[in-house]
Structures are given as structure tokens and as C-alpha cells.
Write an enzyme that holds these catalytic residues in place. Structure first.
Site, PDB file in Angstrom:
ATOM      1  N   ASP A 307     -12.517   9.370   9.080  1.00 11.42           N
ATOM      2  CA  ASP A 307     -11.233   9.724   8.488  1.00 11.42           C
ATOM      3  C   ASP A 307     -10.903  11.136   8.946  1.00 11.42           C
ATOM      4  OD1 ASP A 307      -9.569   8.301   6.040  1.00 11.42           O
ATOM      5  OD2 ASP A 307      -9.190  10.452   6.161  1.00 11.42           O
ATOM      6  N   ASP A 351      -7.765   0.083   9.278  1.00 12.54           N
ATOM      7  CA  ASP A 351      -6.942  -0.012   8.066  1.00 12.54           C
ATOM      8  C   ASP A 351      -5.980   1.173   8.123  1.00 12.54           C
ATOM      9  OD1 ASP A 351      -5.887  -0.568   5.612  1.00 12.54           O
ATOM     10  OD2 ASP A 351      -7.606   0.129   4.467  1.00 12.54           O
ATOM     11  N   CYS A 404      -1.438  -1.911   4.013  1.00 12.85           N
ATOM     12  CA  CYS A 404      -0.979  -2.375   2.697  1.00 12.85           C
ATOM     13  C   CYS A 404       0.544  -2.275   2.639  1.00 12.85           C
ATOM     14  CB  CYS A 404      -1.632  -1.595   1.563  1.00 12.85           C
ATOM     15  SG  CYS A 404      -1.431   0.191   1.641  1.00 12.85           S
TER      16      CYS A 404
END
Length: 463
Positions: A307, A351, A404
Site C-alpha cells: 500500500d 483491489d 467497490c
């Protein structure tokens, strides 16, 4: 002067609060207004704003916190309708009159409570009085307002001069970026986004039935998911996670069922090496490891989590240690090069950062804070991350792209743009876990299994 500024400029001190309930209702109204305007004007996440407020203001008891928090989040849930009750209305609107910013604010609070079927009647009665309504609104006790259509019809019957549609509950730009023509599907999406999400969890290192029994001993009703063997629903009530031994000992992780779809589509083998490129605090990294161990308790598979932020990676390390998971390491992104070797991994999960429109039921404030650019500005970044990350997939390996978001701009368009430039990757057909439909790309809609919205596509690097 904006409507919210007009409300803030109007002093509540002129209102007569004689009873203890009226005084508390007035105090709640002032606090909720403060928090609401802070979110809307500063574009800050509501959960962060309210969390900081309660951290500083420890005077509030559990009931105070419940009234304030639930009223605040409900305001965002119904803001598409409530914002119509502003001073521009001015004169009679059917059964009521809204004349000033203060009266409009109390009208919103009162309607907000009715739309949510809140139970704090003394405060609702006080807000109704402060709103200067000409007469009580008509409520049919035998026909509760359970659907958005019923709520919309009820509002229209009480305020015939104002136009209400179910589409109002999301900003107009949402439909521009998520073009859905089918009226029933649009309504189903609005219904889901306007409902409270359940708390979904995933068990690790323990059988699902055993976890449910342990939760029952704590008076927490949990039910097993019909879709995934390690998933359980904890209902809708707030839970003190740190007070649960299951959570403290790493046997329970909070993860929405929609999010769990991604790990299931990844389908890691016990001894695979995976890279979770945008891991955040590592919910999906933990899921990948748990899925490996579920197949083989001696699984040697590894996960590298990356990340751009250091703190989430530190949180992942704590969660992995709590679960007793070995083989999970972290590697922060570097400015130029990949933080991991090229052509190395059996699987790479991207993601990607996104607009998060699929999580609007969980974060209803975001639909009014964000603007259309929240979607339009994402695809170029997502394509760049996906393209760079694909370099780490070895020949014959798996590449999974997920968001998402509910918008095809961030989903199908990104995958297709990637495939157009990377002929060595091809889509794989997988099964949608909720609908059973087999396809190469899946959009998980919130109404399909009471989840957040997700998108996932699985690709293979050809030999």
C-alpha cells in the site's frame, strides 16, 4: 447565504424549551446540525467527524450517542428528500408550512425520525413542535414504512406541493455514471443503498458453528451465510469487538460479504504466492491466507501486502499476528519501481482505489460529499495500477481486478482497456456466488445478498 448557513445563523435560543425532553431535543438538534454541516462543508467522512466529536465530548451517555449518531447518518440517507424542505418553499405545502431555516431544520429532523421509525418519541414530539407544523403528520400504525416506495408515497401524501421520487435518494450524477435503464433494478439499488447494512464477519481457525455458539453466549445472534462456509452475519446492532474473545484471538474478522466475494474469486491454492497490491489494512490478505489454510492446515502459501500508506500495513501486521498467520509480509509501494519482483507471483490481486459507490449504504454521507469527478477521475489511475501490477504475475498466473464501485467506467472499461494493451492476459469465466451466473466479469449489487457493491474480474497470464 446557503441554506445550512442560514440555519446556523438562526439562534435556537429564541425557542421555548420548557420540559426536560424539549431541552434535550434542542441540544441534540444543535449537535446534529454542527456535525452535519461539518461533514457537508469540509467534505469529511461522517464516521470520522462523529467519532472525533464523541472522543472530545465525553459527557454523552450511550442513549445520547445513539440519538445523535443514528439521526446524523439517517439525515444523509434521506437527504435527497429532506433537502427539499428549505426556505425556498416558504408557504403552505399541503399539511405544513416551512418558513425559516430553523423551522425547516426541525421539519427535517422530525421527518428523518419518522422515515427511520426511530423510537425516541419525546424528542420527535419536541422537534415537531419547534418546526411549527400546522398539524400532526398522518401515520398509519398498521402500515409501517418499510420500503423506499412506501416512504416516498407517504411523503408525497403529506406534502403534495413537493415532488418526490426514489431516484432522488442518490445524486443525479450517479445515474450518469451507472446507467441503469431497468426501473425495477434502479429501485432495488436505491432500496439497498437506503437501508442499513448488516455486520458481516468471517471466521478463521475455528468452525463456523462453534463461533456462532460462542457469540450466542455473549447474547449476540449470528447466522451463517448461505453462500460461503466461513461467513456469518452479526445483524445490525453495534458490537464491542474488543470485548469479544473471538475477535481478540483472531478467530473473527469483520469483512463485508461483498468484499469476501473477491477472495473467493481469487481461489488461492494452499501453496500459492500472492501479492495484494492495494491491501489497506489487509482484510483480503487475511482472507487469502485463511482460504489457503482451510484447504490444508499445513499450507505454505505466502502473501505480500502493499500500500502507499504505512499505517494500514502496520495494522495488517497486528491482525496477522493476532490470527497466528505466518507467511504474510508487507512491502510499501515505491515511487517508481514495483515493491515486489517481476514475473514472480502465482496470483496478484488489484483491489484498486475507486469512488466507493458500492459502499454508499454503509457511508451514506459520501453520496452528497462526492461529485461526478470521483468516478470520472479514477479510471486512468486504476488502469495504471493494474498495468504496473500485472508485471508481477508469472506465466500461467492469475490476475484479479476488483473495486467497490458500481460504475462501468471504473470496472468493465478498465479491464477492457487493460486487455487491449496486454495480449498476454485473457479473461477467465467464473461463477457469480449470489446469482449463479457464469461470466468473465461480475458486478455484485447490494440487493443480491444484503452486501456492499463490488466488481471483480479474474484474468490469466497465458503461457
Amino acid at each position: 447565504m446557503t441554506f445550512l448557513n442560514e440555519i446556523k445563523a438562526t439562534s435556537f435560543e429564541a425557542l421555548n424549551a420548557d420540559t426536560p425532553a424539549q431541552k434535550r431535543a434542542l441540544s441534540y438538534a444543535n449537535t446534529i446540525l454542527h456535525l452535519f454541516t461539518q461533514v457537508m462543508e469540509k467534505k469529511l467522512p461522517a464516521d470520522r467527524v462523529v467519532g472525533e466529536y464523541f472522543r472530545v465530548n465525553k459527557k454523552h451517555g450511550s442513549k445520547d450517542r445513539r440519538v445523535i449518531r443514528e439521526s446524523l447518518f439517517a439525515l444523509f440517507r434521506w437527504w435527497g428528500w429532506l433537502n427539499k424542505f428549505n426556505t425556498n418553499i416558504g408557504t403552505s405545502t399541503g399539511t405544513s408550512t416551512v418558513n425559516t431555516g430553523t423551522q425547516a431544520w426541525f421539519t427535517m429532523l422530525m421527518l428523518n425520525a419518522r422515515l427511520e421509525s426511530h423510537s425516541w418519541e419525546p424528542f420527535i414530539a419536541a422537534w415537531t413542535g419547534f418546526s411549527s407544523q400546522e398539524k400532526e403528520l398522518t401515520l398509519d400504525a398498521d402500515a409501517p414504512l418499510e420500503t423506499v416506495s412506501a416512504k416516498c408515497d407517504w411523503l408525497a401524501s403529506q406534502f403534495p406541493a413537493i415532488s418526490f421520487t426514489t431516484d432522488d435518494l442518490v445524486p443525479e450524477w450517479f445515474w450518469q455514471t451507472c446507467p441503469i435503464q431497468d426501473a425495477e433494478q434502479r429501485l432495488a439499488i436505491v432500496q439497498a443503498l437506503s437501508s442499513r447494512p448488516p455486520i458481516w464477519a468471517r471466521v478463521q481457525n475455528i468452525e463456523t458453528n462453534e463461533a456462532i455458539e460462542k457469540l450466542a453466549q455473549l447474547d449476540i445472534t449470528a447466522t451463517a451465510s448461505e453462500y460461503f462456509s466461513d461467513s456469518i452475519s452479526l445483524g445490525h446492532k453495534s458490537i464491542n469487538l474488543n470485548g469479544m474473545s473471538l475477535y481478540r484471538e483472531g478467530e473473527l474478522e469483520i469483512q463485508d460479504l461483498g468484499s469476501q466475494v473477491v477472495g473467493q474469486i481469487c481461489a488461492p491454492s494452499p501453496n500459492d504466492n500472492w501479492w495484494d497490491t492495494c491491501s489497506g489494512a489487509g482484510g483480503k490478505s487475511l482472507q487469502l491466507k485463511s482460504l489457503m489454510l482451510a484447504q490444508d492446515k499445513q499450507a505454505k502459501g505466502t502473501i505480500v501486502a502493499s500500500d502507499v500508506r504505512r499505517k494500514p500495513l502496520e495494522e495488517l501486521a497486528k491482525r496477522a499476528k493476532r490470527a497466528g498467520f505466518k507467511g504474510i509480509t508487507t512491502s510499501p509501494w515505491k515511487p517508481d519501481d514495483l515493491p515486489v519482483p517481476h514475473n514472480h507471483f502465482d496470483g496478484v490481486l488489484v483491489d484498486a482505489p475507486c469512488s466507493c459507490t458500492g459502499t454508499w449504504r454503509r457511508n451514506p454521507d459520501m453520496r452528497w460529499i462526492d461529485i461526478i469527478e470521483a468516478v470520472q477521475d479514477m479510471p486512468s489511475l486504476q488502469l495504471d495500477i493494474l498495468s504496473r501490477s500485472s508485471q508481477a504475475v508469472k506465466i500461467g498466473g492469475t490476475l484479479v481486478y476488483a473495486t467497490c464501485s458500481l460504475s462501468p467506467l471504473e470496472n468493465e472499461y478498465v479491464v477492457n482497456a487493460f486487455l487491449a494493451k496486454h495480449a498476454d492476459f485473457t479473461l477467465e469465466v467464473t461463477r457469480h456466488p449470489f446469482t449463479g451466473v457464469e461470466a468473465s466479469m461480475h458486478l455484485v449489487l447490494p440487493y443480491q445478498a444484503d452486501t456492499d457493491g463490488m466488481f471483480v474480474a479474474r484474468m490469466k497470464r497465458k503461457c
